[in-house]
Enzyme design. Structure first.
Site, PDB file in Angstrom:
ATOM      1  N   GLN A 277      26.050 -22.710 -32.434  1.00 52.09           N
ATOM      2  CA  GLN A 277      25.546 -21.420 -32.898  1.00 52.09           C
ATOM      3  C   GLN A 277      26.629 -20.697 -33.696  1.00 52.09           C
ATOM      4  O   GLN A 277      27.471 -19.996 -33.134  1.00 52.09           O
ATOM      5  CB  GLN A 277      25.078 -20.568 -31.717  1.00 52.09           C
ATOM      6  CG  GLN A 277      24.349 -19.340 -32.170  1.00 52.09           C
ATOM      7  CD  GLN A 277      23.627 -18.649 -31.036  1.00 52.09           C
ATOM      8  OE1 GLN A 277      23.444 -19.188 -29.959  1.00 52.09           O
ATOM      9  NE2 GLN A 277      23.213 -17.436 -31.296  1.00 52.09           N
ATOM     10  N   PHE A 278      26.586 -20.860 -35.024  1.00 50.21           N
ATOM     11  CA  PHE A 278      27.594 -20.251 -35.887  1.00 50.21           C
ATOM     12  C   PHE A 278      27.572 -18.733 -35.803  1.00 50.21           C
ATOM     13  O   PHE A 278      28.577 -18.074 -36.071  1.00 50.21           O
ATOM     14  CB  PHE A 278      27.439 -20.718 -37.337  1.00 50.21           C
ATOM     15  CG  PHE A 278      26.278 -20.095 -38.071  1.00 50.21           C
ATOM     16  CD1 PHE A 278      26.465 -18.948 -38.827  1.00 50.21           C
ATOM     17  CD2 PHE A 278      25.014 -20.665 -38.003  1.00 50.21           C
ATOM     18  CE1 PHE A 278      25.399 -18.379 -39.508  1.00 50.21           C
ATOM     19  CE2 PHE A 278      23.947 -20.106 -38.675  1.00 50.21           C
ATOM     20  CZ  PHE A 278      24.131 -18.953 -39.433  1.00 50.21           C
ATOM     21  N   THR A 279      26.456 -18.149 -35.375  1.00 51.08           N
ATOM     22  CA  THR A 279      26.348 -16.693 -35.337  1.00 51.08           C
ATOM     23  C   THR A 279      27.241 -16.057 -34.275  1.00 51.08           C
ATOM     24  O   THR A 279      27.393 -14.831 -34.242  1.00 51.08           O
ATOM     25  CB  THR A 279      24.890 -16.238 -35.118  1.00 51.08           C
ATOM     26  OG1 THR A 279      24.407 -16.789 -33.894  1.00 51.08           O
ATOM     27  CG2 THR A 279      23.999 -16.692 -36.267  1.00 51.08           C
TER      28      THR A 279
END
Length: 163
Positions: free
Chosen positions: A82-84
């Site tokens: 999850q890059f967020t």
């Protein structure tokens, strides 16, 4: 590297839609781990977090005390990239994701994290890197913990204000 850990009674991840999508990972009692990678991360951070996640004592013992690790209880892991987790929303209304690593840097480190956990004897399921996913999490407790390698190593990269 950052992880958001949720103790779960069950969790799954689907590709292609919340209801009709293909389930690519499913676990019962254990942890769902959302993992984010930044530009400066390496296999050293991946190994550090894998060890920490495997040994973090966040499950109850027979006396009801939070005193057992995932390894102690034979729990399972669902790992979702999850890059967020590297979103920066300090300015304006649209988060910036410039601190998130590019896929060619992040994907091998997520794979290394998973491999380290499997080597420790943990059953690990995953999402699909870069895919749009629907994740079902039945949080147990609820118990949610945030870990960041900068903080674990004592090199705080943020400014704390207030008391």
């Amino acid at each position: 590297m950052r992880v958001l850990i949720q103790r779960v009674t069950r969790s799954d991840v689907r590709i292609g839609g919340e209801v009709t999508g293909e389930i690519v990972g499913r676990i019962e009692r254990g942890l769902t781990v959302l993992i984010g990678i930044t530009h400066t991360d390496s296999e050293a951070e991946s190994a550090l977090l894998a060890t920490k996640v495997a040994n973090l004592r966040i499950f109850e013992d027979d006396a009801g005390k939070i005193n057992r690790s995932l390894l102690d209880v034979g729990g399972q892991l669902l790992v979702i990239s999850q890059f967020t987790l590297y979103a920066d929303a300090r300015k304006g209304r649209r988060p910036s994701f410039v601190q998130a690593a590019l896929p060619e840097h992040a994907e091998p480190l997520v794979a290394h994290f998973v491999a380290q956990l499997r080597t420790a004897g943990i059953h690990v399921e995953t999402g699909r890197f870069g895919a749009e996913m629907s994740v079902t999490i039945v949080n147990d407790g609820p118990l949610t913990i945030w870990l960041d390698t900068d903080e674990l190593r004592g090199a705080s990269s943020y400014v704390r204000t207030g008391t």
